[in-house]
Design a protein around this motif. Sequence first.
Motif, mmCIF file in Angstrom:
data_model
loop_
_atom_site.group_PDB
_atom_site.id
_atom_site.type_symbol
_atom_site.label_atom_id
_atom_site.label_comp_id
_atom_site.label_asym_id
_atom_site.label_seq_id
_atom_site.Cartn_x
_atom_site.Cartn_y
_atom_site.Cartn_z
ATOM 1 N N ALA A 69 0.850 -1.196 0.000
ATOM 2 C CA ALA A 69 0.000 0.000 0.000
ATOM 3 C C ALA A 69 0.882 1.241 0.000
ATOM 4 C CB ALA A 69 -0.900 0.007 1.229
ATOM 5 N N THR A 71 0.104 5.266 0.668
ATOM 6 C CA THR A 71 -0.876 6.279 1.057
ATOM 7 C C THR A 71 -0.168 7.625 1.067
ATOM 8 O OG1 THR A 71 -2.029 4.664 2.432
ATOM 9 C CG2 THR A 71 -2.506 6.996 2.843
ATOM 10 N N THR A 73 -0.432 11.966 1.493
ATOM 11 C CA THR A 73 -1.084 13.210 1.873
ATOM 12 C C THR A 73 -0.185 14.325 1.364
ATOM 13 O OG1 THR A 73 0.023 13.340 4.026
ATOM 14 C CG2 THR A 73 -2.082 12.164 3.951
#
Length: 167
Positions: A69, A71, A73
């Motif tokens: 994964a 992720t 921001t």
Amino acid sequence: MPALADTFISALHRLESDRDTDTIASLFADDASLSNPLVSYDDGGVDAAKTFWSHYRDAFDEIASEFRAVTQTEGVAFLEWRSRGSIDGEAFDYGGVSVLEEADGKIAAFRTYFDSAQIPRAHSTGGEGSGRSGKPEIAVTGKKNGEDDLETAQREAAEQRAKGGYS
């Protein structure tokens, strides 16, 4: 950041397969910091990145990482990964999480977290193609009783675990 995380993953795969430290080191800012549970380089930039990744790759006979994964921001990427390979013919399989902090299109900070007890410790200088044969190509600092920084960190982490905790 998506492009930087993807570029980092691609560069890591090149490092693992071809021992290419230049490509991954070039992704880091001049004042970048890098750390894992065993070593830390504060504000070392590209030179520290090259040392960090050279030590990483040279620790293994073979290694390949897969990313489960990613992720992202604003300015930060979290990468969950699993690495498999061998050290002195002993197989290992361990996982962890890495954090990339981006500034001006470069990696400003790299931190990775894993349980060092999941990785077997090298018992020899390695064989042909292991990256651990002969003399190291990079300078090793902080020798204590003949140990390099990584060996000292591994020993201290093992001693701490034996006492019931982690370093």
